[in-house]
Scaffold this motif. Sequence first.
Motif, PDB file in Angstrom:
ATOM      1  N   GLU A 114       0.811  -1.424  -0.002  1.00 47.39           N
ATOM      2  CA  GLU A 114       0.028  -0.002   0.000  1.00 47.39           C
ATOM      3  C   GLU A 114       0.643   1.417   0.039  1.00 47.39           C
ATOM      4  O   GLU A 114       0.308   2.510   0.106  1.00 47.39           O
ATOM      5  N   LEU A 115       2.303   1.127  -0.069  1.00 49.57           N
ATOM      6  CA  LEU A 115       3.161   2.260  -0.277  1.00 49.57           C
ATOM      7  C   LEU A 115       3.411   2.861  -1.596  1.00 49.57           C
ATOM      8  O   LEU A 115       3.203   2.243  -2.505  1.00 49.57           O
ATOM      9  N   GLY A 116       3.947   4.035  -1.593  1.00 51.83           N
ATOM     10  CA  GLY A 116       4.305   4.619  -2.868  1.00 51.83           C
ATOM     11  C   GLY A 116       5.454   4.990  -3.259  1.00 51.83           C
ATOM     12  O   GLY A 116       5.875   5.510  -4.276  1.00 51.83           O
ATOM     13  N   THR A 117       6.406   5.295  -2.082  1.00 46.90           N
ATOM     14  CA  THR A 117       7.835   5.677  -2.333  1.00 46.90           C
ATOM     15  C   THR A 117       8.761   5.056  -1.248  1.00 46.90           C
ATOM     16  O   THR A 117       8.363   4.643  -0.267  1.00 46.90           O
ATOM     17  N   ASN A 118       9.979   5.287  -1.796  1.00 51.42           N
ATOM     18  CA  ASN A 118      10.952   4.630  -0.613  1.00 51.42           C
ATOM     19  C   ASN A 118      11.239   5.306   0.555  1.00 51.42           C
ATOM     20  O   ASN A 118      11.045   4.558   1.705  1.00 51.42           O
ATOM     21  N   ASN A 119      10.667   6.730   0.861  1.00 54.27           N
ATOM     22  CA  ASN A 119      10.730   7.296   2.160  1.00 54.27           C
ATOM     23  C   ASN A 119       9.706   6.917   3.036  1.00 54.27           C
ATOM     24  O   ASN A 119       9.639   6.790   4.159  1.00 54.27           O
ATOM     25  N   LEU A 163       7.199  18.326   4.749  1.00 51.27           N
ATOM     26  CA  LEU A 163       6.396  19.108   3.853  1.00 51.27           C
ATOM     27  C   LEU A 163       5.607  18.130   2.948  1.00 51.27           C
ATOM     28  O   LEU A 163       4.586  18.578   2.286  1.00 51.27           O
ATOM     29  N   GLU A 164       5.813  16.809   3.056  1.00 47.06           N
ATOM     30  CA  GLU A 164       4.751  15.862   2.235  1.00 47.06           C
ATOM     31  C   GLU A 164       3.689  15.418   3.084  1.00 47.06           C
ATOM     32  O   GLU A 164       4.048  14.801   4.306  1.00 47.06           O
ATOM     33  N   ASP A 165       2.512  15.546   2.797  1.00 47.32           N
ATOM     34  CA  ASP A 165       1.323  14.979   3.679  1.00 47.32           C
ATOM     35  C   ASP A 165       1.477  13.653   3.928  1.00 47.32           C
ATOM     36  O   ASP A 165       1.246  13.188   4.842  1.00 47.32           O
ATOM     37  N   THR A 166       1.718  12.568   3.059  1.00 45.74           N
ATOM     38  CA  THR A 166       1.807  11.484   3.336  1.00 45.74           C
ATOM     39  C   THR A 166       2.758  11.060   4.408  1.00 45.74           C
ATOM     40  O   THR A 166       2.612  10.090   5.589  1.00 45.74           O
ATOM     41  N   LEU A 167       3.932  11.711   4.427  1.00 46.22           N
ATOM     42  CA  LEU A 167       5.104  11.374   5.507  1.00 46.22           C
ATOM     43  C   LEU A 167       4.655  11.935   6.694  1.00 46.22           C
ATOM     44  O   LEU A 167       4.960  11.586   7.700  1.00 46.22           O
ATOM     45  N   PHE A 168       4.141  13.067   6.658  1.00 51.98           N
ATOM     46  CA  PHE A 168       3.582  13.717   8.017  1.00 51.98           C
ATOM     47  C   PHE A 168       2.587  13.041   8.512  1.00 51.98           C
ATOM     48  O   PHE A 168       2.472  12.911   9.831  1.00 51.98           O
ATOM     49  N   GLU A 169       1.722  12.224   7.965  1.00 51.96           N
ATOM     50  CA  GLU A 169       0.769  11.328   8.573  1.00 51.96           C
ATOM     51  C   GLU A 169       1.615   9.929   9.013  1.00 51.96           C
ATOM     52  O   GLU A 169       1.235   9.598  10.293  1.00 51.96           O
ATOM     53  N   TRP A 170       2.602   9.616   8.485  1.00 54.75           N
ATOM     54  CA  TRP A 170       3.323   8.609   9.011  1.00 54.75           C
ATOM     55  C   TRP A 170       3.972   9.100  10.295  1.00 54.75           C
ATOM     56  O   TRP A 170       4.223   8.364  11.374  1.00 54.75           O
ATOM     57  N   MET A 171       4.626  10.413  10.293  1.00 56.41           N
ATOM     58  CA  MET A 171       5.026  10.770  11.437  1.00 56.41           C
ATOM     59  C   MET A 171       4.057  10.948  12.752  1.00 56.41           C
ATOM     60  O   MET A 171       4.624  10.523  13.928  1.00 56.41           O
ATOM     61  N   GLN A 172       3.169  11.395  12.414  1.00 61.26           N
ATOM     62  CA  GLN A 172       1.918  11.454  13.439  1.00 61.26           C
ATOM     63  C   GLN A 172       1.587   9.997  14.018  1.00 61.26           C
ATOM     64  O   GLN A 172       1.615   9.673  15.158  1.00 61.26           O
ATOM     65  N   ARG A 173       1.590   9.105  12.904  1.00 58.48           N
ATOM     66  CA  ARG A 173       1.092   7.543  13.465  1.00 58.48           C
ATOM     67  C   ARG A 173       2.436   6.981  14.295  1.00 58.48           C
ATOM     68  O   ARG A 173       2.069   6.338  15.371  1.00 58.48           O
ATOM     69  N   ILE A 174       3.690   7.423  14.210  1.00 56.76           N
ATOM     70  CA  ILE A 174       4.708   6.977  14.796  1.00 56.76           C
ATOM     71  C   ILE A 174       4.888   7.680  16.322  1.00 56.76           C
ATOM     72  O   ILE A 174       5.077   6.967  17.383  1.00 56.76           O
ATOM     73  N   GLU A 175       4.448   8.930  16.429  1.00 61.89           N
ATOM     74  CA  GLU A 175       4.619   9.715  17.547  1.00 61.89           C
ATOM     75  C   GLU A 175       3.189   9.354  18.400  1.00 61.89           C
ATOM     76  O   GLU A 175       3.592   9.231  19.613  1.00 61.89           O
ATOM     77  N   LYS A 176       2.134   9.179  17.754  1.00 61.56           N
ATOM     78  CA  LYS A 176       1.096   8.482  18.656  1.00 61.56           C
ATOM     79  C   LYS A 176       1.446   7.194  19.308  1.00 61.56           C
ATOM     80  O   LYS A 176       1.229   6.851  20.543  1.00 61.56           O
ATOM     81  N   LEU A 177       2.206   6.040  18.580  1.00 60.25           N
ATOM     82  CA  LEU A 177       2.487   5.098  19.226  1.00 60.25           C
ATOM     83  C   LEU A 177       3.427   4.943  20.124  1.00 60.25           C
ATOM     84  O   LEU A 177       3.295   4.239  21.316  1.00 60.25           O
ATOM     85  N   ILE A 178       4.346   5.942  19.941  1.00 56.08           N
ATOM     86  CA  ILE A 178       5.424   6.225  21.083  1.00 56.08           C
ATOM     87  C   ILE A 178       4.904   6.777  22.356  1.00 56.08           C
ATOM     88  O   ILE A 178       5.104   6.388  23.442  1.00 56.08           O
ATOM     89  N   ASP A 179       3.867   7.814  22.105  1.00 58.82           N
ATOM     90  CA  ASP A 179       3.334   8.293  23.046  1.00 58.82           C
ATOM     91  C   ASP A 179       2.237   7.065  23.923  1.00 58.82           C
ATOM     92  O   ASP A 179       2.569   7.226  25.237  1.00 58.82           O
ATOM     93  N   LYS A 180       1.909   6.363  23.023  1.00 60.76           N
ATOM     94  CA  LYS A 180       0.853   5.268  23.789  1.00 60.76           C
ATOM     95  C   LYS A 180       1.824   4.412  24.630  1.00 60.76           C
ATOM     96  O   LYS A 180       1.419   3.995  25.641  1.00 60.76           O
ATOM     97  N   LEU A 181       3.072   3.968  24.256  1.00 65.10           N
ATOM     98  CA  LEU A 181       3.800   2.857  24.828  1.00 65.10           C
ATOM     99  C   LEU A 181       4.903   3.801  25.882  1.00 65.10           C
ATOM    100  O   LEU A 181       5.305   3.203  26.681  1.00 65.10           O
TER     101      LEU A 181
END
Length: 218
Positions: A114-119, A163-181
Motif C-alpha cells: 500500500e506504499l508509494g515511495t522509498n521514504n 512538507l509531504e502530507d503522506t510522510l507527515f501522516e506517518w510521523m503522526q502515526r509513529i509519535e502516537k504509538l511512541i506516546d501510547k507506549l
Amino acid sequence: MKIRLEVKYRTTNGVVTEFQSSEMSLENSIAVAEDLMKLNRLADIQMTDSYNSSWTLKELKKYLESLEEEPHDIHMYFDGGFDRKTMKSGLGCSIYYKQNGKNYRIRKNALVSELGTNNEAEYAALHFGLKQLEEMGVHHMPVKVHGDSKVVINQLTDEWPCLEDTLFEWMQRIEKLIDKLGLEPEYHAVSRKKNQETDQLATQALQQIEIDSRKEVE
C-alpha cells in the motif's frame, strides 16, 4: 527512564540551599543519590521522572532490579525498500535487547503493497519495528533507534521540515504509538554499511522470503 534530582543541602555551618540536577539515566541517578547520602548533610532529596512522578531511592532501586526481568537496553534498527516495478515495499527491523542477564536479537520483516515511495517505506519500517516492541511488552523506557534514512531521522528530530502530507501522516502515526507506549526514543543516523542487517531483511521481504526469528546472542 530519565530522573531529575532535587536536593536540599545543609553545610557544616548550617546554611541550607537547594539545587536541581539535569535529567540523567536511572542507573546514574541512583549512583549520585547514594553518593550524596554518604555526606550526611542532606536535608532532603526528591527524585522525579520525566512524567513528574516522584520516587524514593528505595523504589527506584527496586524498579531497576525488576527491569532485569523485562526487555531493556533496547537498540532497534530499521530499513525499508521500495520496488517501483512491483509497487511493493519490504520492511525490516532488528531489535537487540537484554533480559535476565542475557542478550537477545529479534529479526523480522514484512512485504506490503500500500506504499508509494522509498521514504514512505522507511517510515513504515520504523513503525513496523515499534509494533514489534509493543508485542514484546516494551513500555516506558528509553529506546535507541538506528536507521540510514536521513529523511526519517532528521524529520523526527526536527532537523528537517516534513512538507509531504503522506510522510507527515506517518510521523503522526509513529509519535502516537511512541506516546501510547511511553517510550523515550533516541534517534541515531547510521551508514548503510552499519545497517546491512535490516537492509537484507527488507530485500528478503521483497523476494517474498519471510524472516521471524529470536535468538540469544553474545
